[in-house]
Design an enzyme around this catalytic site. Structure first.
Site, PDB file in Angstrom:
ATOM      1  N   HIS A 148       0.802  -1.230   0.000  1.00 40.07           N
ATOM      2  CA  HIS A 148       0.000   0.000   0.000  1.00 40.07           C
ATOM      3  C   HIS A 148       0.831   1.275   0.000  1.00 40.07           C
ATOM      4  O   HIS A 148       0.279   2.367  -0.054  1.00 40.07           O
ATOM      5  CB  HIS A 148      -0.946   0.021   1.202  1.00 40.07           C
ATOM      6  CG  HIS A 148      -0.242   0.308   2.494  1.00 40.07           C
ATOM      7  ND1 HIS A 148       0.497  -0.636   3.153  1.00 40.07           N
ATOM      8  CD2 HIS A 148      -0.142   1.441   3.216  1.00 40.07           C
ATOM      9  CE1 HIS A 148       1.018  -0.107   4.245  1.00 40.07           C
ATOM     10  NE2 HIS A 148       0.660   1.156   4.310  1.00 40.07           N
TER      11      HIS A 148
HETATM   12  C1  UD1 Z   1      -2.347   5.419   5.946  1.00 37.48           C
HETATM   13  C2  UD1 Z   1      -1.045   5.860   6.618  1.00 37.48           C
HETATM   14  C3  UD1 Z   1       0.006   4.778   6.464  1.00 37.48           C
HETATM   15  C4  UD1 Z   1      -0.499   3.458   6.972  1.00 37.48           C
HETATM   16  C5  UD1 Z   1      -1.781   3.109   6.235  1.00 37.48           C
HETATM   17  C6  UD1 Z   1      -2.353   1.799   6.691  1.00 37.48           C
HETATM   18  C7  UD1 Z   1      -0.539   8.283   6.613  1.00 37.48           C
HETATM   19  C8  UD1 Z   1       0.353   9.290   6.042  1.00 37.48           C
HETATM   20  N1  UD1 Z   1      -0.509   7.061   6.000  1.00 37.48           N
HETATM   21  O1  UD1 Z   1      -2.104   5.321   4.562  1.00 37.48           O
HETATM   22  O2  UD1 Z   1       1.150   5.145   7.218  1.00 37.48           O
HETATM   23  O3  UD1 Z   1       0.479   2.473   6.754  1.00 37.48           O
HETATM   24  O4  UD1 Z   1      -2.730   4.158   6.475  1.00 37.48           O
HETATM   25  O5  UD1 Z   1      -3.495   1.477   5.996  1.00 37.48           O
HETATM   26  O6  UD1 Z   1      -1.235   8.554   7.557  1.00 37.48           O
HETATM   27  N2  UD1 Z   1      -9.620   4.790   1.916  1.00 37.48           N
HETATM   28  C9  UD1 Z   1     -10.775   4.061   1.944  1.00 37.48           C
HETATM   29  N3  UD1 Z   1     -11.307   3.785   3.171  1.00 37.48           N
HETATM   30  C10 UD1 Z   1     -10.751   4.203   4.328  1.00 37.48           C
HETATM   31  C11 UD1 Z   1      -9.575   4.967   4.271  1.00 37.48           C
HETATM   32  C12 UD1 Z   1      -9.015   5.238   3.055  1.00 37.48           C
HETATM   33  O7  UD1 Z   1     -11.315   3.653   0.949  1.00 37.48           O
HETATM   34  O8  UD1 Z   1     -11.290   3.904   5.409  1.00 37.48           O
HETATM   35  C13 UD1 Z   1      -9.018   5.066   0.592  1.00 37.48           C
HETATM   36  C14 UD1 Z   1      -9.224   6.479   0.150  1.00 37.48           C
HETATM   37  O9  UD1 Z   1      -9.461   6.470  -1.224  1.00 37.48           O
HETATM   38  C15 UD1 Z   1      -7.905   7.138   0.413  1.00 37.48           C
HETATM   39  C16 UD1 Z   1      -6.919   5.982   0.248  1.00 37.48           C
HETATM   40  O10 UD1 Z   1      -7.630   4.826   0.663  1.00 37.48           O
HETATM   41  O11 UD1 Z   1      -7.649   8.199  -0.436  1.00 37.48           O
HETATM   42  C17 UD1 Z   1      -5.694   6.128   1.082  1.00 37.48           C
HETATM   43  O12 UD1 Z   1      -6.033   6.347   2.452  1.00 37.48           O
HETATM   44  P1  UD1 Z   1      -5.185   7.323   3.397  1.00 37.48           P
HETATM   45  O13 UD1 Z   1      -5.720   7.310   4.765  1.00 37.48           O
HETATM   46  O14 UD1 Z   1      -5.000   8.621   2.717  1.00 37.48           O
HETATM   47  O15 UD1 Z   1      -3.745   6.694   3.408  1.00 37.48           O
HETATM   48  P2  UD1 Z   1      -3.288   5.193   3.499  1.00 37.48           P
HETATM   49  O16 UD1 Z   1      -2.686   4.851   2.191  1.00 37.48           O
HETATM   50  O17 UD1 Z   1      -4.373   4.315   4.034  1.00 37.48           O
END
Ligand code: UD1
Length: 378
Positions: free
Chosen positions: A221
């Site tokens: 990820h």
């Molecule tokens: C975040 C953390 C990362 C951690 C990871 C674990 C930061 C900088 N990054 O990254 O360190 O390893 O979580 O998962 O804080 N999304 C969903 N559902 C959710 C949350 C997110 O669909 O509940 C999707 C959204 O489209 C979002 C993307 O996933 O844009 C990424 O989510 P985001 O929280 O921005 O960062 P992670 O890649 O999850």
């Protein structure tokens, strides 16, 4: 009067760290511990299932920030956390890990002035005591958003609780006063050890149709691995060589799912088992039973070490070097030759016995509780 501590969790890797801390702090009459969920992760499969699996109490406060760019997500956390401090007037705020929720809440706390000053072993305080659990980790990779979050959070925290011996070295080199940091071990491993027996009863292997030690487990990820289509495709092409040897189970993070769909990359279902994100207990069983784990996660490097499962880390660096020096982790990077060489070593029988770095013994949250009790004792 008990001291009020607001404990913050926001994203999936925070939940297994906050669980043992909530348990010990809630039991301690010296503290009134409240849980704040920022809502950085909001999908049931990234959030709710962990609350259920780990019996984390319902959050007292939910900020519901949701997704966004780094700037807008962090800004939203900052904006929504300040009124919580206004309302709650806590003597301390505790954050874990390195996600945007960690730095967002730390920055608000470090600039917040309480209506009522209070006294503790750190002296007379007008600001809440800022506590960072899992402090001192450094990947030395400034392209990694988490590295910025770690460095900034450590620099504005009063108390730093460290899980990896390298973290102690890093803080020392950075000139942090020794009175501020403590080696306590790994709270995430507290959770693993407490959950292991129950997790081993999970039926996930038969649900997925795989056998004990008969598959490789993959998670991906990191933006650096998945956001660029060519990089993602190259990585999956390499891992397809592994899939030709044994089936690859691949629980797909929403970020990665989005990239896979957008890029049209196809993985042969005869060799690949793609699933939605998997809950804590099932994932622990899947990890423990895998022949090998390939990952770009931070926490999984630690879990495989304790479970004695070979781990091939698909990153050029790690902030958790004890998993290499004392554990089952190999830093392979993202180049085809290096990944396949690491895999060949595993096939040849490299590593395998469970390892326990110092203080990864299930008692880390208790150590933190004891130190905090001493600091807040009037
Ligand atoms: C975040 C953390 C990362 C951690 C990871 C674990 C930061 C900088 N990054 O990254 O360190 O390893 O979580 O998962 O804080 N999304 C969903 N559902 C959710 C949350 C997110 O669909 O509940 C999707 C959204 O489209 C979002 C993307 O996933 O844009 C990424 O989510 P985001 O929280 O921005 O960062 P992670 O890649 O999850």
């Amino acid at each position: 009067m008990p001291s009020k501590i607001l404990c913050v969790a926001g994203a999936r890797p925070n939940f297994m760290k906050i669980a043992p801390l909530m348990r010990v702090l809630r039991k301690n009459p010296a503290f009134d511990a409240k849980l704040v969920h920022t809502g950085q992760h909001y999908d049931a499969k990234l959030s709710q299932v962990f609350f259920e699996d780990l019996k984390i109490p319902r959050p007292d406060i939910e900020l519901e920030v949701g997704s966004g760019s780094h700037a807008s997500q962090t800004a939203e956390i900052i904006k929504r956390f300040e009124p919580v401090l206004e309302q709650e007037q806590p003597q301390a705020v505790l954050v874990v890990g390195d996600v945007n929720s960690t730095i967002g809440c730390a920055i608000v706390t470090s600039k917040f002035t309480l209506k009522q000053p209070f006294t503790c072993k750190l002296g007379e305080r007008r600001r809440p005591i800022m506590i960072h659990v899992e402090a001192g980790l450094r990947s030395f990779d400034w392209d990694m958003p988490e590295e910025i979050n770690r460095i900034l959070t450590d620099s504005i925290s009063d108390l730093l609780f460290v899980s990896d011996p390298a973290g102690m070295e890093n803080l020392k080199k950075e000139g942090v006063s020794e009175s501020r940091y403590f080696f306590v071990g790994n709270v995430m491993i507290d959770t693993l050890l407490a959950a292991k027996d129950q997790a081993m009863k999970s039926q996930i292997l038969s649900e997925l149709g795989v056998k004990e030690k008969g598959y490789a487990l993959l998670t991906l990820h990191r933006p650096s691995n998945v956001d660029d289509t060519a990089a993602l495709k190259a990585l999956l092409d390499t891992i397809d060589v592994v899939a030709k040897d044994q089936v690859v189970v691949f629980p797909v993070h929403p970020r990665t799912r989005g990239r896979l769909e957008a890029s049209g990359i196809k993985l042969d279902p005869a060799r690949w088992k793609l699933t939605d994100p998997i809950g804590y207990m099932d994932f622990l069983k899947l990890t423990a039973s895998a022949k090998v784990v390939l990952t770009d996660s931070g926490g999984i490097q630690e879990e495989t070490t304790v479970l004695g499962v070979p781990c091939i880390t698909l990153r050029e660096n790690t902030e958790r070097p004890v998993t290499i020096s004392e554990g089952t982790n190999v830093l392979a990077g993202t180049k085809r030759e290096a990944i396949l060489a690491a895999y060949a070593n595993v096939r040849a029988g490299a590593s395998g016995a469970p390892k326990t770095p110092r203080f990864w013994d299930g008692k880390s949250a208790e150590r933190i509780d004891e130190i905090l009790t001493g600091i807040f004792a009037s």
